[in-house]
Design a protein around this motif. Structure first.
Motif, PDB file in Angstrom:
ATOM      1  N   LYS A 102      20.645  44.163  52.898  1.00 55.78           N
ATOM      2  CA  LYS A 102      20.333  44.026  51.469  1.00 55.78           C
ATOM      3  C   LYS A 102      21.136  45.012  50.630  1.00 55.78           C
ATOM      4  O   LYS A 102      21.613  44.661  49.542  1.00 55.78           O
ATOM      5  N   LEU A 103      21.294  46.242  51.103  1.00 60.21           N
ATOM      6  CA  LEU A 103      22.085  47.226  50.359  1.00 60.21           C
ATOM      7  C   LEU A 103      23.558  46.824  50.322  1.00 60.21           C
ATOM      8  O   LEU A 103      24.212  46.946  49.283  1.00 60.21           O
ATOM      9  N   VAL A 104      24.076  46.335  51.441  1.00 58.39           N
ATOM     10  CA  VAL A 104      25.475  45.890  51.485  1.00 58.39           C
ATOM     11  C   VAL A 104      25.658  44.658  50.602  1.00 58.39           C
ATOM     12  O   VAL A 104      26.599  44.581  49.810  1.00 58.39           O
ATOM     13  N   ASP A 105      24.745  43.691  50.695  1.00 59.95           N
ATOM     14  CA  ASP A 105      24.831  42.488  49.859  1.00 59.95           C
ATOM     15  C   ASP A 105      24.739  42.828  48.375  1.00 59.95           C
ATOM     16  O   ASP A 105      25.267  42.100  47.543  1.00 59.95           O
ATOM     17  N   GLY A 106      24.081  43.947  48.050  1.00 60.36           N
ATOM     18  CA  GLY A 106      23.950  44.392  46.661  1.00 60.36           C
ATOM     19  C   GLY A 106      25.119  45.224  46.181  1.00 60.36           C
ATOM     20  O   GLY A 106      25.039  45.858  45.133  1.00 60.36           O
ATOM     21  N   GLY A 107      26.207  45.256  46.941  1.00 63.95           N
ATOM     22  CA  GLY A 107      27.409  45.965  46.508  1.00 63.95           C
ATOM     23  C   GLY A 107      27.687  47.251  47.263  1.00 63.95           C
ATOM     24  O   GLY A 107      28.618  47.976  46.920  1.00 63.95           O
ATOM     25  N   GLY A 108      26.910  47.525  48.303  1.00 59.47           N
ATOM     26  CA  GLY A 108      27.125  48.737  49.087  1.00 59.47           C
ATOM     27  C   GLY A 108      28.106  48.519  50.217  1.00 59.47           C
ATOM     28  O   GLY A 108      28.672  47.434  50.372  1.00 59.47           O
ATOM     29  N   GLU A 109      28.323  49.587  51.003  1.00 54.62           N
ATOM     30  CA  GLU A 109      29.210  49.477  52.155  1.00 54.62           C
ATOM     31  C   GLU A 109      28.709  50.363  53.287  1.00 54.62           C
ATOM     32  O   GLU A 109      28.132  51.424  53.054  1.00 54.62           O
ATOM     33  N   VAL A 110      28.945  49.901  54.490  1.00 57.14           N
ATOM     34  CA  VAL A 110      28.515  50.646  55.669  1.00 57.14           C
ATOM     35  C   VAL A 110      29.366  51.897  55.795  1.00 57.14           C
ATOM     36  O   VAL A 110      30.598  51.844  55.720  1.00 57.14           O
ATOM     37  N   GLY A 111      28.703  53.038  55.969  1.00 56.10           N
ATOM     38  CA  GLY A 111      29.396  54.298  56.212  1.00 56.10           C
ATOM     39  C   GLY A 111      29.474  54.605  57.694  1.00 56.10           C
ATOM     40  O   GLY A 111      30.446  55.168  58.175  1.00 56.10           O
ATOM     41  N   MET A 112      28.426  54.236  58.425  1.00 54.91           N
ATOM     42  CA  MET A 112      28.363  54.404  59.877  1.00 54.91           C
ATOM     43  C   MET A 112      27.566  53.224  60.413  1.00 54.91           C
ATOM     44  O   MET A 112      26.436  53.010  59.984  1.00 54.91           O
ATOM     45  N   PRO A 113      28.136  52.462  61.322  1.00 54.91           N
ATOM     46  CA  PRO A 113      27.412  51.300  61.837  1.00 54.91           C
ATOM     47  C   PRO A 113      26.058  51.690  62.435  1.00 54.91           C
ATOM     48  O   PRO A 113      25.906  52.765  63.019  1.00 54.91           O
ATOM     49  N   PHE A 114      25.093  50.806  62.277  1.00 53.70           N
ATOM     50  CA  PHE A 114      23.760  51.014  62.822  1.00 53.70           C
ATOM     51  C   PHE A 114      23.811  50.668  64.304  1.00 53.70           C
ATOM     52  O   PHE A 114      23.917  49.507  64.680  1.00 53.70           O
ATOM     53  N   GLU A 115      23.777  51.710  65.137  1.00 56.26           N
ATOM     54  CA  GLU A 115      23.938  51.540  66.578  1.00 56.26           C
ATOM     55  C   GLU A 115      23.017  52.490  67.325  1.00 56.26           C
ATOM     56  O   GLU A 115      22.394  53.359  66.732  1.00 56.26           O
TER      57      GLU A 115
END
Length: 141
Positions: A102-115
């Motif tokens: 939701k944050l990415v779809d709202g214009g954000g970007e991944v800083g560190m993949p969720f792993e």
């Protein structure tokens, strides 16, 4: 009232938009008070824009985010790239993935993949469109 701790953030004129976006992403209870909604305060060292956010709170499951618009006082506060993040711990990895999306779809970007993290849980980071870094963590799959 019991003692509590909340994160407080001052954004450069975008606090209302950010709080509404975070409310859309996380849910919770949102309250926004603008300077035009409150009576004039004696001794105020500046004349705020009536539409500027004087104070806002977003009460989420597990915590509260509060904030207001930063006033033009000559300070240039860097939102992105500063040494902080808002850490949100979820019940499951899927819940965290959904919030990150939701944050990415709202214009954000991944800083560190969720792993998977070295400590055995899950961890990742995303910068929202306001430059705020959200860290997500869970110990559960």
């Amino acid at each position: 009232m019991a003692a509590s701790l909340a994160s407080y953030i001052a954004l450069p004129g975008t606090t209302g938009e950010a709080m509404e976006h975070w409310h859309d992403v996380f849910g919770g209870e949102l309250q926004i008070m603008r300077y035009g909604d409150v009576p004039p305060m004696e001794g105020m060292p500046f004349t705020p824009d009536p539409q500027a956010v004087a104070h806002a709170t977003l009460v989420l499951p597990g915590g509260t985010i509060a904030g207001g618009d930063a006033m033009e006082d000559g300070n240039d506060y860097n939102v992105r790239g500063s040494a902080y993040s808002l850490l949100y711990t979820t019940d499951t990895a899927d819940e965290a993935r959904g919030l990150i999306a939701k944050l990415v779809d709202g214009g954000g970007e991944v800083g560190m993949p969720f792993e998977r993290a070295p400590w055995g849980g899950w961890y990742g980071q995303v910068f929202d469109r306001f430059g705020v870094m959200w860290s997500f963590s869970t110990d559960n799959d």
